[in-house]
Design a protein around this motif. Structure first.
Motif, PDB file in Angstrom:
ATOM      1  N   VAL A  51     -21.203 -25.307 -53.828  1.00 29.43           N
ATOM      2  CA  VAL A  51     -22.084 -26.519 -53.483  1.00 29.43           C
ATOM      3  C   VAL A  51     -21.110 -27.161 -52.353  1.00 29.43           C
ATOM      4  O   VAL A  51     -19.871 -27.449 -52.567  1.00 29.43           O
ATOM      5  CB  VAL A  51     -22.179 -27.471 -54.586  1.00 29.43           C
ATOM      6  N   THR A  52     -21.678 -27.722 -51.304  1.00 24.42           N
ATOM      7  CA  THR A  52     -21.062 -28.549 -50.268  1.00 24.42           C
ATOM      8  C   THR A  52     -21.222 -29.974 -50.481  1.00 24.42           C
ATOM      9  O   THR A  52     -22.503 -30.329 -50.561  1.00 24.42           O
ATOM     10  CB  THR A  52     -21.442 -28.252 -48.810  1.00 24.42           C
ATOM     11  N   VAL A  53     -20.236 -30.711 -50.621  1.00 27.68           N
ATOM     12  CA  VAL A  53     -20.313 -32.165 -50.700  1.00 27.68           C
ATOM     13  C   VAL A  53     -20.553 -32.854 -49.340  1.00 27.68           C
ATOM     14  O   VAL A  53     -19.669 -32.615 -48.308  1.00 27.68           O
ATOM     15  CB  VAL A  53     -19.059 -32.724 -51.474  1.00 27.68           C
ATOM     16  N   MET A  54     -21.631 -33.734 -49.171  1.00 28.25           N
ATOM     17  CA  MET A  54     -21.895 -34.369 -48.171  1.00 28.25           C
ATOM     18  C   MET A  54     -20.846 -35.353 -47.372  1.00 28.25           C
ATOM     19  O   MET A  54     -20.677 -36.266 -48.543  1.00 28.25           O
ATOM     20  CB  MET A  54     -23.277 -34.551 -47.954  1.00 28.25           C
ATOM     21  N   PRO A  55     -20.708 -35.487 -46.288  1.00 25.45           N
ATOM     22  CA  PRO A  55     -19.643 -36.736 -45.849  1.00 25.45           C
ATOM     23  C   PRO A  55     -20.435 -37.948 -45.792  1.00 25.45           C
ATOM     24  O   PRO A  55     -21.622 -38.125 -45.542  1.00 25.45           O
ATOM     25  CB  PRO A  55     -19.124 -36.090 -44.655  1.00 25.45           C
ATOM     26  N   ARG A  56     -19.747 -38.960 -46.057  1.00 22.46           N
ATOM     27  CA  ARG A  56     -20.312 -40.215 -45.631  1.00 22.46           C
ATOM     28  C   ARG A  56     -19.840 -40.697 -44.303  1.00 22.46           C
ATOM     29  O   ARG A  56     -18.867 -40.235 -43.542  1.00 22.46           O
ATOM     30  CB  ARG A  56     -19.481 -41.243 -46.501  1.00 22.46           C
ATOM     31  N   ILE A  57     -20.825 -41.283 -43.804  1.00 25.46           N
ATOM     32  CA  ILE A  57     -20.637 -41.809 -42.132  1.00 25.46           C
ATOM     33  C   ILE A  57     -20.610 -43.537 -42.083  1.00 25.46           C
ATOM     34  O   ILE A  57     -20.914 -43.880 -43.227  1.00 25.46           O
ATOM     35  CB  ILE A  57     -21.650 -41.412 -41.223  1.00 25.46           C
ATOM     36  N   TRP A  58     -20.391 -43.997 -41.107  1.00 22.54           N
ATOM     37  CA  TRP A  58     -20.344 -45.603 -40.723  1.00 22.54           C
ATOM     38  C   TRP A  58     -21.548 -46.073 -41.324  1.00 22.54           C
ATOM     39  O   TRP A  58     -21.639 -47.376 -42.134  1.00 22.54           O
ATOM     40  CB  TRP A  58     -20.290 -46.013 -39.505  1.00 22.54           C
ATOM     41  N   LEU A  59     -22.799 -45.668 -41.376  1.00 25.24           N
ATOM     42  CA  LEU A  59     -23.988 -46.254 -41.767  1.00 25.24           C
ATOM     43  C   LEU A  59     -23.814 -46.450 -43.446  1.00 25.24           C
ATOM     44  O   LEU A  59     -24.718 -47.342 -44.053  1.00 25.24           O
ATOM     45  CB  LEU A  59     -25.351 -45.344 -41.377  1.00 25.24           C
ATOM     46  N   ASP A  60     -23.417 -45.340 -43.980  1.00 20.38           N
ATOM     47  CA  ASP A  60     -23.120 -45.322 -45.592  1.00 20.38           C
ATOM     48  C   ASP A  60     -22.456 -46.905 -45.963  1.00 20.38           C
ATOM     49  O   ASP A  60     -22.752 -47.242 -47.077  1.00 20.38           O
ATOM     50  CB  ASP A  60     -22.585 -44.067 -46.208  1.00 20.38           C
ATOM     51  N   HIS A  61     -21.381 -47.199 -45.254  1.00 17.11           N
ATOM     52  CA  HIS A  61     -20.713 -48.385 -45.654  1.00 17.11           C
ATOM     53  C   HIS A  61     -21.542 -49.592 -45.230  1.00 17.11           C
ATOM     54  O   HIS A  61     -20.877 -50.744 -45.764  1.00 17.11           O
ATOM     55  CB  HIS A  61     -19.184 -48.228 -44.749  1.00 17.11           C
ATOM     56  N   LEU A  62     -22.604 -49.682 -44.407  1.00 14.41           N
ATOM     57  CA  LEU A  62     -23.226 -50.775 -44.049  1.00 14.41           C
ATOM     58  C   LEU A  62     -24.432 -51.106 -45.472  1.00 14.41           C
ATOM     59  O   LEU A  62     -24.666 -52.148 -45.453  1.00 14.41           O
ATOM     60  CB  LEU A  62     -23.778 -50.387 -42.921  1.00 14.41           C
ATOM     61  N   ILE A  63     -24.364 -50.153 -46.029  1.00 11.78           N
ATOM     62  CA  ILE A  63     -25.527 -50.195 -47.104  1.00 11.78           C
ATOM     63  C   ILE A  63     -24.916 -50.448 -48.522  1.00 11.78           C
ATOM     64  O   ILE A  63     -24.680 -49.365 -48.920  1.00 11.78           O
ATOM     65  CB  ILE A  63     -26.542 -49.237 -46.855  1.00 11.78           C
ATOM     66  N   GLY A  64     -25.039 -51.516 -49.046  1.00 10.76           N
ATOM     67  CA  GLY A  64     -24.511 -51.389 -50.362  1.00 10.76           C
ATOM     68  C   GLY A  64     -25.347 -51.026 -51.448  1.00 10.76           C
ATOM     69  O   GLY A  64     -26.415 -50.938 -51.428  1.00 10.76           O
ATOM     70  N   PHE A  65     -24.508 -50.944 -52.636  1.00 11.72           N
ATOM     71  CA  PHE A  65     -25.173 -50.449 -54.045  1.00 11.72           C
ATOM     72  C   PHE A  65     -26.237 -51.518 -54.276  1.00 11.72           C
ATOM     73  O   PHE A  65     -25.662 -52.733 -54.384  1.00 11.72           O
ATOM     74  CB  PHE A  65     -24.356 -50.147 -54.874  1.00 11.72           C
ATOM     75  N   GLN A  66     -27.606 -51.178 -54.426  1.00 18.15           N
ATOM     76  CA  GLN A  66     -28.517 -52.051 -54.805  1.00 18.15           C
ATOM     77  C   GLN A  66     -29.564 -51.749 -55.783  1.00 18.15           C
ATOM     78  O   GLN A  66     -30.586 -50.961 -55.490  1.00 18.15           O
ATOM     79  CB  GLN A  66     -29.462 -52.488 -53.478  1.00 18.15           C
ATOM     80  N   PRO A  67     -29.248 -52.021 -57.170  1.00 22.59           N
ATOM     81  CA  PRO A  67     -30.049 -51.281 -58.075  1.00 22.59           C
ATOM     82  C   PRO A  67     -31.433 -51.824 -58.269  1.00 22.59           C
ATOM     83  O   PRO A  67     -32.419 -51.292 -58.775  1.00 22.59           O
ATOM     84  CB  PRO A  67     -29.263 -51.728 -59.463  1.00 22.59           C
ATOM     85  N   LEU A  68     -31.711 -53.131 -57.649  1.00 13.65           N
ATOM     86  CA  LEU A  68     -33.171 -53.403 -57.391  1.00 13.65           C
ATOM     87  C   LEU A  68     -34.026 -52.691 -56.497  1.00 13.65           C
ATOM     88  O   LEU A  68     -35.320 -52.954 -56.534  1.00 13.65           O
ATOM     89  CB  LEU A  68     -32.994 -54.972 -57.000  1.00 13.65           C
TER      90      LEU A  68
END
Length: 242
Positions: A51-68
């Motif tokens: 299994v390959t773990v996918m990398p995070r890019i700059w866009l991932d850091h712009l969108i925060g965790f939102q359980p709603l």
């Protein structure tokens, strides 16, 4: 399409096509989703390759965790059932089934030969029991491309085509795309996928809709040709006066 058909409200046209081939729609949609989940979870639980773990890019850091955003995520299963429900003929249903089936098959083949997973989110899921339940049901594998995104975009394009065919107002068409965008956003906001997965899912879902996009383009080309011939066949005002 005749004048009486165009004059009927769009929602009446939609309501008229829903009962057509209703058993085929119900059985077909249920069977397709069931077969898909069997294959999906088999590949998820028993990957054939490392299994390959996918990398995070700059866009991932712009969108925060939102359980709603969980309701948007879960609404996909209702959203994807709308296009087949609004199809009028058996031929359209077969074409749709072939297109969505091919799209999902491509994703599953990629999952088999290139298993992927999202990186660890470092979130205490016990604080979010609803999201924790989702994480336990749908583990971090089968990440890229995101089939959640691919099927949402696929359905969004088909719904756009059908709503325009019914003559739905612009605000209904916009609501369709807001719903689709909410589903796509939720995959990132719930840490189910990273941006690379989402971008790959957008490409896969869009490519799967190529036949319907090509059909719409051809219809517009034919209508334009008819309009041009009609205009060319009419004498100008000066000619008529002479």
């Amino acid at each position: 399409m005749n004048e009486n058909h165009r004059e009927r409200p769009w929602y009446r046209q939609a309501a008229e096509v829903i009962p057509r081939h209703v058993y085929l729609k119900l059985v077909g949609t249920t069977t397709f989703i069931s077969i898909f989940f069997v294959a999906y979870f088999y590949l998820l639980k028993d990957p054939a390759y490392p299994v390959t773990v996918m990398p995070r890019i700059w866009l991932d850091h712009l969108i925060g965790f939102q359980p709603l955003s969980l309701p948007f995520y879960l609404s996909l299963w209702f959203y994807v059932s709308l296009p087949p429900a609004l199809l009028a003929t058996r031929r359209e249903l077969v074409d749709y089934a072939m297109s969505i089936g091919g799209t999902c098959l491509v994703g599953l083949i990629i999952f088999y030969f290139w298993p992927t997973a999202v990186p660890v989110a470092h979130i205490d899921w016990a604080l979010y029991p609803d999201v924790d339940f989702l994480k336990n049901m749908d583990a971090s594998g089968n990440a890229c491309p995101s089939l959640h995104v691919a099927t949402a975009v696929f359905s969004g394009i088909w719904l756009h085509y059908l709503l325009r065919r019914f003559g739905a107002p612009l605000w209904i068409v916009l609501c369709n795309w807001i719903w689709c965008a909410g589903i796509v956003y939720s995959t990132l906001a719930l840490r189910q996928h990273v941006a690379v997965d989402v971008l790959a899912g957008l490409a896969l879902g869009g490519a799967g809709c190529f036949p319907v996009v090509a059909e719409v383009a051809e219809q517009r080309r034919l209508l334009l040709n008819v309009s041009l011939r009609h205009v060319a066949g009419q004498p100008s005002r000066r000619t008529r006066m002479l």
